[in-house]
Design a protein around this motif. Structure first.
Motif, mmCIF file in Angstrom:
data_model
loop_
_atom_site.group_PDB
_atom_site.id
_atom_site.type_symbol
_atom_site.label_atom_id
_atom_site.label_comp_id
_atom_site.label_asym_id
_atom_site.label_seq_id
_atom_site.Cartn_x
_atom_site.Cartn_y
_atom_site.Cartn_z
ATOM 1 N N GLN A 145 0.863 -1.184 0.000
ATOM 2 C CA GLN A 145 0.000 0.000 0.000
ATOM 3 C C GLN A 145 0.901 1.236 0.000
ATOM 4 O OE1 GLN A 145 -1.503 1.686 3.646
ATOM 5 N NE2 GLN A 145 -3.586 1.529 2.909
ATOM 6 N N SER A 146 0.711 2.098 -1.000
ATOM 7 C CA SER A 146 1.478 3.343 -0.988
ATOM 8 C C SER A 146 0.526 4.503 -1.288
ATOM 9 C CB SER A 146 2.629 3.293 -1.993
ATOM 10 O OG SER A 146 2.168 2.824 -3.226
ATOM 11 N N ILE A 147 1.028 5.718 -1.097
ATOM 12 C CA ILE A 147 0.165 6.888 -1.299
ATOM 13 C C ILE A 147 0.627 7.621 -2.550
ATOM 14 C CG2 ILE A 147 -0.518 9.124 -0.324
ATOM 15 C CD1 ILE A 147 -0.142 7.903 2.452
ATOM 16 N N ASP A 148 -0.318 7.953 -3.432
ATOM 17 C CA ASP A 148 -0.003 8.769 -4.599
ATOM 18 C C ASP A 148 -0.512 10.182 -4.307
ATOM 19 O OD1 ASP A 148 0.295 10.024 -6.966
ATOM 20 O OD2 ASP A 148 -0.782 8.562 -8.197
ATOM 21 N N ALA A 149 0.443 11.083 -3.968
ATOM 22 C CA ALA A 149 0.042 12.450 -3.580
ATOM 23 C C ALA A 149 0.471 13.448 -4.641
ATOM 24 C CB ALA A 149 0.640 12.789 -2.222
ATOM 25 N N ARG A 150 0.641 12.969 -5.873
ATOM 26 C CA ARG A 150 1.102 13.911 -6.907
ATOM 27 C C ARG A 150 0.071 15.011 -7.152
ATOM 28 N NH1 ARG A 150 2.889 9.546 -11.204
ATOM 29 N NH2 ARG A 150 1.053 8.626 -10.237
ATOM 30 N N LYS A 151 -1.245 14.597 -7.147
ATOM 31 C CA LYS A 151 -2.286 15.637 -7.269
ATOM 32 C C LYS A 151 -2.885 15.830 -5.886
ATOM 33 C CE LYS A 151 -4.010 14.710 -11.873
ATOM 34 N NZ LYS A 151 -5.063 13.937 -12.516
ATOM 35 N N LYS A 152 -2.604 16.986 -5.265
ATOM 36 C CA LYS A 152 -3.020 17.189 -3.863
ATOM 37 C C LYS A 152 -4.541 17.146 -3.692
ATOM 38 C CE LYS A 152 1.140 18.353 -2.109
ATOM 39 N NZ LYS A 152 1.905 17.676 -3.132
ATOM 40 N N THR A 153 -5.290 17.434 -4.778
ATOM 41 C CA THR A 153 -6.744 17.444 -4.646
ATOM 42 C C THR A 153 -7.327 16.050 -4.887
ATOM 43 O OG1 THR A 153 -6.792 18.092 -6.948
ATOM 44 C CG2 THR A 153 -7.106 19.846 -5.313
ATOM 45 N N GLU A 154 -6.483 15.117 -5.246
ATOM 46 C CA GLU A 154 -6.987 13.772 -5.591
ATOM 47 C C GLU A 154 -5.996 12.712 -5.108
ATOM 48 O OE1 GLU A 154 -8.246 11.682 -9.611
ATOM 49 O OE2 GLU A 154 -8.052 13.869 -9.797
ATOM 50 N N ILE A 155 -5.738 12.735 -3.793
ATOM 51 C CA ILE A 155 -4.754 11.789 -3.257
ATOM 52 C C ILE A 155 -5.376 10.388 -3.218
ATOM 53 C CG2 ILE A 155 -3.346 11.219 -1.233
ATOM 54 C CD1 ILE A 155 -3.081 14.141 -0.691
ATOM 55 N N LYS A 156 -4.594 9.388 -3.607
ATOM 56 C CA LYS A 156 -5.112 8.007 -3.675
ATOM 57 C C LYS A 156 -4.171 7.055 -2.950
ATOM 58 C CE LYS A 156 -8.226 8.491 -7.167
ATOM 59 N NZ LYS A 156 -9.601 8.585 -6.763
ATOM 60 N N TYR A 157 -4.753 5.942 -2.486
ATOM 61 C CA TYR A 157 -3.924 4.807 -2.090
ATOM 62 C C TYR A 157 -3.710 3.975 -3.341
ATOM 63 C CZ TYR A 157 -4.346 5.352 2.986
ATOM 64 O OH TYR A 157 -4.254 5.804 4.269
ATOM 65 N N ILE A 158 -2.504 3.474 -3.522
ATOM 66 C CA ILE A 158 -2.262 2.541 -4.634
ATOM 67 C C ILE A 158 -1.922 1.190 -4.015
ATOM 68 C CG2 ILE A 158 -0.889 2.011 -6.677
ATOM 69 C CD1 ILE A 158 -0.263 4.866 -6.972
ATOM 70 N N TYR A 200 -4.591 16.205 4.324
ATOM 71 C CA TYR A 200 -3.657 15.641 5.311
ATOM 72 C C TYR A 200 -4.361 15.132 6.566
ATOM 73 C CZ TYR A 200 -3.669 19.581 8.619
ATOM 74 O OH TYR A 200 -4.026 20.504 9.563
ATOM 75 N N VAL A 201 -5.518 15.726 6.880
ATOM 76 C CA VAL A 201 -6.227 15.323 8.103
ATOM 77 C C VAL A 201 -6.698 13.865 8.045
ATOM 78 C CG1 VAL A 201 -6.988 17.584 8.889
ATOM 79 C CG2 VAL A 201 -8.328 16.388 7.157
ATOM 80 N N HIS A 202 -6.818 13.309 6.838
ATOM 81 C CA HIS A 202 -7.279 11.916 6.703
ATOM 82 C C HIS A 202 -6.123 10.930 6.663
ATOM 83 C CE1 HIS A 202 -11.158 13.578 5.961
ATOM 84 N NE2 HIS A 202 -10.761 14.215 4.887
ATOM 85 N N LEU A 203 -4.899 11.437 6.718
ATOM 86 C CA LEU A 203 -3.734 10.558 6.554
ATOM 87 C C LEU A 203 -2.830 10.654 7.781
ATOM 88 C CD1 LEU A 203 -3.093 11.568 2.867
ATOM 89 C CD2 LEU A 203 -3.549 9.224 3.610
ATOM 90 N N SER A 204 -1.965 9.639 7.941
ATOM 91 C CA SER A 204 -1.044 9.728 9.077
ATOM 92 C C SER A 204 0.050 10.753 8.761
ATOM 93 C CB SER A 204 -0.466 8.359 9.415
ATOM 94 O OG SER A 204 -0.022 7.742 8.247
ATOM 95 N N ALA A 205 0.751 11.163 9.813
ATOM 96 C CA ALA A 205 1.749 12.238 9.693
ATOM 97 C C ALA A 205 2.692 11.972 8.507
ATOM 98 C CB ALA A 205 2.548 12.321 10.991
ATOM 99 N N ALA A 206 2.873 13.003 7.673
ATOM 100 C CA ALA A 206 3.667 12.822 6.441
ATOM 101 C C ALA A 206 5.161 12.891 6.720
ATOM 102 C CB ALA A 206 3.298 13.913 5.439
ATOM 103 N N ASP A 207 5.918 12.207 5.858
ATOM 104 C CA ASP A 207 7.370 12.305 5.947
ATOM 105 C C ASP A 207 7.891 13.122 4.765
ATOM 106 O OD1 ASP A 207 7.136 10.694 3.761
ATOM 107 O OD2 ASP A 207 8.270 9.017 4.569
#
Ligand code: FAD
Length: 548
Positions: free
Chosen positions: A41-54, A322-329
């Protein structure tokens, strides 16, 4: 098994939505599915308005090959799981039980596999068992009274016990050892998610519990563990190890809370000695050098810890979601005009800076976090590579394999003086203006240990300060606010990896036969998982030679 790659779902999806995405992708009905397992499971945050889990998902189902042919999708393939397997090949038997020195990930995993496979290893550790060690370290963070044998670097679980417990590694592994390490951690209490998260982490709280459970398992399989027991000499005859000297510390606690200790020395015969010492066992490195083990200098990286508000980092990385995700690195790098690379290392989201000292009169910092990563600040080492040319620049430098270690000692001594025994701390803006900090701004230091406001230029070489400043200004272009003048810097970060390498041959033995240098301290790993993997490799090397 069918593997579905690149399955994208919203970051707020439910388990049912994930199952439905699988049925849809495979064009099947739920009844025929035997199991669905998340593989990555990884996070695709390239589009900040459409963040997805891959996701990568493994599906066990009837008629797998027919389904794959019918679906005709490059992301849907048949895979066979290759599990870690190793067969003992040795013919000779050991005269004595193998002895492992150091209970960090390298030593612990080596001991674990030896114990599970009938070798009845003896593990010796200079520091305390994890329960006692935690109390000693907590006390040090309150009163600055350092226990030089049991601290953030030394004691059960090794240097990683007080850590963020990041379990990702850059090591490429086709043997299944990395997955095996993660499975052993899960079997001993780590959350299952470490098996599939792209950047797994467990935190210091979970890690301490897991380490204790592995210890109990080792003992149940015939292993023996001695704490407060330090390797103080190796006995060599004709280039072959024949025994070791250990110094045992006997601690007594009186009713008034005062602890005293005395020590006793013993000699033990030994023909297979695994040295999983970690990068901070300076007295032991000196002893091994005197005993003729071949070593060489090694480059490593040093600098400072930098703290920002976690919210700033998470907003930068994930936007409003960001509020829906764990603390970012984050991971940042920059090539400086002076030719040096500066980069972030061992980033701890929602973490704490820790006083990680292990020698009297010297001070060093690192970072840790708890499983929930709920601390207010993000911290990371901002470091610059140094090598043999830099080691020569410190006063009184001597060109031996231990020169990198002396370089660390020199700057750790300056850090201790600069902070007057406390962690020296400075606002980034004050470092820029070459002045001692006199007050803290809107970012408050989250430090385990006492700190003093200071000028970090007093304990770092100029080339490093220049590189750090150039790097931080460049990082601000990727992470807006990184160069906030109120960002907190703590010094010095010196123990990022071993300052030396103890050479070993193809059978993983040093030039003193029967001695197996292992893990990060010997220069063969960097981080918890790669150290554990090296511990497994040394177990395998022993098993190629000896049967239990
Ligand atoms: P160590 O873990 O250092 O273990 C060596 C052990 O040997 C110690 O317990 C020591 O007491 C013992 N020892 C030394 N000399 C002797 C002797 N003479 N006799 C008996 N015992 C001896 N890595 C990550 O991958 N993720 C992280 O999030 C992370 N965070 C970290 C945070 C902190 C605060 C620190 C200090 C390190 C962190 N690291 C992290 C690095 C990681 O901890 C090390 O890479 C890893 O522990 C190395 O494993 P090791 O077994 O080789 O050595």
């Amino acid at each position: 098994m069918i593997r579905i790659n690149q399955l994208k779902l919203s970051i707020q999806h439910t388990e049912q939505e994930l199952r439905e995405a699988v049925y849809k992708k495979l064009k099947v009905t739920p009844e025929i599915i035997r199991s669905i397992t998340i593989r990555k499971q990884s996070i695709d945050a390239r589009k900040k308005t459409e963040i997805k889990y891959i996701y990568a998902i493994d599906v066990s189902v009837k008629d797998e090959d027919k389904i794959v042919k019918r679906v005709k999708d490059a992301n849907v393939t048949l895979v066979t799981e290759s599990e870690y397997s190793f067969t003992i090949q040795g013919n000779d038997s050991l005269k004595e039980r193998p002895i492992v020195v150091g209970s960090g990930p390298a030593g612990l995993f080596c001991t674990y596999f030896l114990a599970k496979n009938g070798y009845r290893p003896i593990l010796i550790e200079r520091g305390q068992a994890v329960e006692e060690r935690i109390k000693t370290v907590d006390q040090f963070w309150l009163d600055n009274c350092l226990d030089t044998e049991s601290n953030v670097q030394f004691g059960e679980g090794g240097a990683g016990t007080f850590s963020d417990g990041k379990l990702n590694t850059m090591v490429k592994d086709t043997t299944g050892r990395i997955r095996q390490v993660l499975k052993v951690l899960v079997e001993h209490g780590a959350p299952e998610e470490i098996l599939y998260k792209n950047k797994p982490h467990i935190g210091t709280d979970v890690l301490s519990m897991v380490v204790k459970n592995i210890r109990e398992d080792v003992k149940a399989c015939g292993g023996t563990i001695y704490f407060d027991t330090k390797l103080t000499d190796v006995l060599i005859e004709d280039g072959v190890v024949t025994g070791i000297e250990i110094t045992k510390r006997n601690r007594s606690k009186f009713d008034n809370g005062v602890t005293s200790s005395d020590s006793s020395i013993e000699k033990i015969p030994c023909s297979a000695l695994i040295l999983a010492l970690g990068h901070s066992a300076r007295d032991t490195f000196e002893m091994l050098y005197r005993r003729g083990l071949t070593m060489e200098q090694k480059a490593f990286a040093v600098g400072v810890r930098m703290e920002h508000k976690q919210e700033l980092i998470s907003k930068n990385q994930y936007g409003a979601e960001y509020v829906h995700l764990s603390a970012a690195d984050y991971k940042v790098t920059h090539q400086c005009n002076n030719g040096r690379a500066v980069y972030s290392f061992c980033m701890c989201p929602g973490g704490y800076v820790v006083n990680a000292s292990s020698e009297e009169g010297r001070l060093v910092v690192n970072g840790m976090s708890y499983h929930d990563r709920a601390g207010e600040n993000a911290n990371s080492a901002i470091i610059v590579t140094v090598g043999p040319e830099d080691f020569k620049k410190i006063p009184g430098a001597v060109d031996t394999p231990l020169a990198g270690m002396e370089f660390q000692r020199y700057y750790e001594g300056l850090a201790y003086q600069t902070g007057r025994g406390n962690v020296p701390v400075q606002r980034y803006g004050d470092l820029l203006r070459s002045r001692e900090s006199v007050k803290i701004g809107h970012i408050k230091p989250n430090i385990r240990g006492n700190y003093s406001l200071a000028n970090l230029r007093d304990c770092l070489p100029d080339y490093m300060v220049e590189s750090i400043i150039e790097g931080v200004q460049a990082f601000d272009k990727n992470i807006t606010g990184f160069a906030d003048e109120d960002a907190i810097l703590s010094g010095v970060e010196m123990r990022t990896s071993s300052p030396l390498r103890i050479l070993r041959d193809e059978a993983l033995e040093s030039n003193r036969k029967g001695i197996y240098p292992c893990g990060e301290g010997a220069g063969y790993a960097g981080g918890i998982v790669s150290a554990a993997v090296d511990g497994m490799k040394v177990y395998e090397a022993l098993a190629v030679k000896y049967r239990p």
